[in-house]
Design a protein around this motif. Structure first.
Motif, mmCIF file in Angstrom:
data_model
loop_
_atom_site.group_PDB
_atom_site.id
_atom_site.type_symbol
_atom_site.label_atom_id
_atom_site.label_comp_id
_atom_site.label_asym_id
_atom_site.label_seq_id
_atom_site.Cartn_x
_atom_site.Cartn_y
_atom_site.Cartn_z
ATOM 1 N N VAL A 165 0.851 -0.959 -0.013
ATOM 2 C CA VAL A 165 -0.014 0.195 -0.041
ATOM 3 C C VAL A 165 0.883 1.207 -0.061
ATOM 4 C CG1 VAL A 165 -1.617 1.372 1.206
ATOM 5 C CG2 VAL A 165 -1.795 -1.291 1.197
ATOM 6 N N THR A 166 0.659 2.103 -0.864
ATOM 7 C CA THR A 166 1.540 3.172 -0.984
ATOM 8 C C THR A 166 1.666 4.188 0.110
ATOM 9 O OG1 THR A 166 -0.224 4.467 -2.238
ATOM 10 C CG2 THR A 166 1.319 3.336 -3.794
ATOM 11 N N ASN A 167 0.370 4.414 0.647
ATOM 12 C CA ASN A 167 0.675 5.297 1.799
ATOM 13 C C ASN A 167 0.340 4.579 3.100
ATOM 14 O OD1 ASN A 167 -2.220 4.780 1.469
ATOM 15 N ND2 ASN A 167 -2.951 6.950 1.945
ATOM 16 N N VAL A 198 -7.917 6.823 0.872
ATOM 17 C CA VAL A 198 -7.663 5.972 -0.324
ATOM 18 C C VAL A 198 -7.004 6.777 -1.296
ATOM 19 C CG1 VAL A 198 -9.070 5.173 -2.155
ATOM 20 C CG2 VAL A 198 -9.842 4.793 0.048
ATOM 21 N N LYS A 199 -6.016 6.134 -1.867
ATOM 22 C CA LYS A 199 -5.334 6.931 -3.010
ATOM 23 C C LYS A 199 -5.417 5.979 -4.217
ATOM 24 C CE LYS A 199 -1.423 8.901 -2.406
ATOM 25 N NZ LYS A 199 0.084 9.239 -2.265
ATOM 26 N N ASN A 201 -6.732 4.389 -7.692
ATOM 27 C CA ASN A 201 -8.113 3.449 -8.031
ATOM 28 C C ASN A 201 -8.344 3.015 -6.608
ATOM 29 O OD1 ASN A 201 -9.639 0.977 -8.580
ATOM 30 N ND2 ASN A 201 -8.698 1.117 -10.612
ATOM 31 N N PRO A 202 -9.637 3.298 -6.269
ATOM 32 C CA PRO A 202 -10.194 2.751 -4.817
ATOM 33 C C PRO A 202 -10.269 1.132 -4.921
ATOM 34 C CG PRO A 202 -11.466 4.665 -5.791
ATOM 35 C CD PRO A 202 -10.567 4.199 -6.921
ATOM 36 N N LYS A 204 -8.210 -1.029 -6.506
ATOM 37 C CA LYS A 204 -7.105 -1.635 -6.444
ATOM 38 C C LYS A 204 -6.513 -1.315 -4.907
ATOM 39 C CE LYS A 204 -2.226 -1.628 -8.145
ATOM 40 N NZ LYS A 204 -1.296 -0.716 -8.878
ATOM 41 N N TYR A 205 -6.832 -0.274 -4.276
ATOM 42 C CA TYR A 205 -6.435 0.342 -3.040
ATOM 43 C C TYR A 205 -6.843 -0.621 -1.991
ATOM 44 C CZ TYR A 205 -5.257 3.248 0.802
ATOM 45 O OH TYR A 205 -4.553 3.788 2.043
ATOM 46 N N GLN A 208 -5.837 -4.189 -1.904
ATOM 47 C CA GLN A 208 -4.313 -4.397 -1.352
ATOM 48 C C GLN A 208 -4.521 -4.332 0.163
ATOM 49 O OE1 GLN A 208 -2.762 -0.917 -3.559
ATOM 50 N NE2 GLN A 208 -0.961 -2.146 -4.412
#
Length: 312
Positions: A165-167, A198-199, A201-202, A204-205, A208
């Motif tokens: 997860v990016t964030n 959420v960052k 594409n919801p 996809k986020y 993950q």
């Protein structure tokens, strides 16, 4: 190993699950008619049926699945034994049933289509349902327990490593700040809680985030480590181990274990005098992935990677 299959007409399919890399896996195992085989992840029984079709009357197949739902798929075949437990107990149950050595082992680490499609299991973002995610419903810890009790640091590490997860750090801080006052009785309520962070594409986020929680709830990495170490013990020389992964961490773990018998990267040191005894002969120099035809038939096979090794 032939990665290009002209036809998939004989791949056993069901509403429960479509087996991925079916022909490639059976080919990699090199089934011997009188051999003793283990399917660590029985699921819908697709790979198992393929193994049984190549076994003679003296052959045996031991199948593991911790999900009670899988038992409904067990065929009436006296060559097969169903073990309703996690494959991390591989050696224990083989000993219990008097199998000292086996000829081949298969582990398909993907979640079955059935588990994703059953709303009450809580695996999928497509449905509302309880935040559960347990593959073995006898175990006490659910996804809700992890969200409510893990520290911010634990959650950060979890979402970063297992979900990529990016964030992840922001997400962990957000959950810790608001979890006590939020209703976490359902997937929908959890999605609502996540909405502010959420960052991209919801879907996809969220996928993950759910993947990370599922892997933690079921201790998937710990179980994989246990199984791989025990596979090296129970396989006879010349026996083969085939593992299908769906996550980069899993694939890296299997790759390292096959290559050097450990789970971590070992840097090449030309000055090292340490002698390491090889345990495996790697059959697949690169992981085998789904053909274009399989991808059309079964999009869930896109992230599947098959690695095969032979016990020395």
């Amino acid at each position: 190993m032939n990665e290009n299959n002209d036809t998939y007409n004989d791949v056993p399919e069901s509403d429960y699950h479509i087996p991925v890399l079916y022909k490639e896996t059976l080919e990699g195992l090199q089934i011997q008619p009188d051999g003793i085989y283990v399917d660590c992840t029985f699921g819908g029984g697709g790979h198992s049926r393929g193994i049984l079709s190549q076994l003679g009357p003296e052959g045996k197949l031991v199948v593991f699945d911790q999900d009670a739902d899988a038992e409904q798929n067990v065929p009436d075949d006296n060559r097969m034994l169903f073990v309703p437990h996690n494959f991390r107990h591989l050696q224990r149950f083989l000993r219990l049933h008097r199998f000292s050595k086996v000829t081949g082992i298969l582990a398909d680490l993907g979640v079955s289509s059935h588990q994703f499609d059953e709303a009450e299991r809580g695996f999928s973002i497509r449905f509302d349902g309880p935040l559960d995610m347990r593959m073995d419903r006898r175990q006490p810890v659910t996804a809700v327990d992890i969200i409510k009790t893990y520290t911010q640091q634990q959650l950060h590490k979890l979402f970063e490593q297992y979900g990529e997860v990016t964030n992840a750090k922001t997400l962990a801080a957000h959950l810790v700040q608001f979890r006590q006052h939020a209703s976490l009785t359902s997937i929908d309520s959890f999605r609502a809680l996540l909405q502010p962070v959420v960052k991209g594409n919801p879907n996809k986020y969220l996928a993950q985030v759910f993947q990370a929680l599922r892997m933690e709830v079921n201790d998937e990495m710990g179980a994989l480590k246990d199984m791989l170490q025990q596979a090296a013990e129970v396989l006879q020389p010349g026996g083969r181990l085939a593992v299908i992964t769906f996550h980069s961490i899993e694939d890296r773990m299997v790759k390292n274990f096959f290559k050097q018998g450990t789970f971590d990267e070992v840097p090449d040191n030309p000055f090292s005098t340490e002698q390491r005894e090889d345990v495996w002969k790697v059959i697949t120099k690169k992981p085998v992935t789904a053909s274009e035809e399989e991808l059309k038939r079964n999009p869930r096979s896109r992230s599947a990677k098959l690695r095969v090794a032979e016990k020395l």
